[in-house]
Design an enzyme around this catalytic site. Structure first.
Site, PDB file in Angstrom:
ATOM      1  CB  CYS A  57      -0.903  -0.004   1.234  1.00 46.28           C
ATOM      2  SG  CYS A  57      -1.861   1.513   1.436  1.00 46.28           S
ATOM      3  CB  CYS A  60      -0.384   2.354   5.587  1.00 44.96           C
ATOM      4  SG  CYS A  60      -0.979   0.709   5.147  1.00 44.96           S
ATOM      5  CB  CYS A 106      -5.218  -0.418   2.619  1.00 45.30           C
ATOM      6  SG  CYS A 106      -3.874  -0.917   3.714  1.00 45.30           S
ATOM      7  CB  CYS A 109      -3.999   2.808   6.079  1.00 42.21           C
ATOM      8  SG  CYS A 109      -4.040   2.867   4.283  1.00 42.21           S
ATOM      9  CB  CYS A 129      -9.746  -3.987 -11.121  1.00 44.22           C
ATOM     10  SG  CYS A 129      -9.604  -2.802 -12.431  1.00 44.22           S
TER      11      CYS A 129
HETATM   12 FE    FE Z   1      -2.683   1.091   3.582  1.00 40.15          FE
END
Ligand code: FE
Length: 144
Positions: A57, A60, A106, A109, A129
């Site tokens: 991510c 984060c 995510c 986060c 996607c």
């Molecule tokens: Fe994240």
């Protein structure tokens, strides 16, 4: 301002306000992650990318996908058939734009990452996607 929430080892869930994210994220990452934006198809840096490694991510640092679950979907965004761990991401029903889709966030986060569809390849038949802008890629140490 550096992003103090970014960690590739700490999996503790984050609860950070949008105002705080706005201070620590680059504008393009903020737009996708917190405003649920979408990058234009066929423009993202990982759309046609075949590097071997791990995707994290970009907000984060949470580990999301391995490159061996990436496939060429032709849809214009980087596509994966499975996440690294079951709780790498969370799901939310998205009824915007006159469609019913499953939003992917995510798991650490809450950043908006993209959507998941049921037209992927075996064994999962899922197509995650994703927006390249909210992914950070790191190649495997020994170039295979
Ligand atoms: Fe994240």
């Amino acid at each position: 301002m550096p992003n103090p929430y970014y960690s590739r080892t700490d999996t503790t869930k984050l609860n950070v306000s949008d105002a705080e994210w706005k201070k620590v994220l680059p504008e393009d990452v903020y737009y996708i992650a917190r405003n649920k934006g979408t990058e234009r198809p066929f423009t993202g840096k990982y759309n046609d990318f075949e590097g071997l490694g791990t995707y994290y991510c970009a907000a984060c640092g949470n580990a999301l996908f391995k490159s061996d679950s990436k496939f060429a979907s032709g849809c214009g965004w980087p596509s994966f058939f499975e996440t690294i761990r079951k709780n790498s991401v969370e799901y939310h029903t998205d009824k915007s734009h006159g469609m019913i889709r499953t939003e992917v966030l995510c798991g650490r986060c809450g950043a908006h990452l993209g959507h998941v569809f049921d037209d992927g390849p075996p064994p999962t038949h899922k197509r995650f996607c994703m927006n390249s802008i909210v992914l950070d890629f790191e190649g495997d140490k020994q170039g295979r």
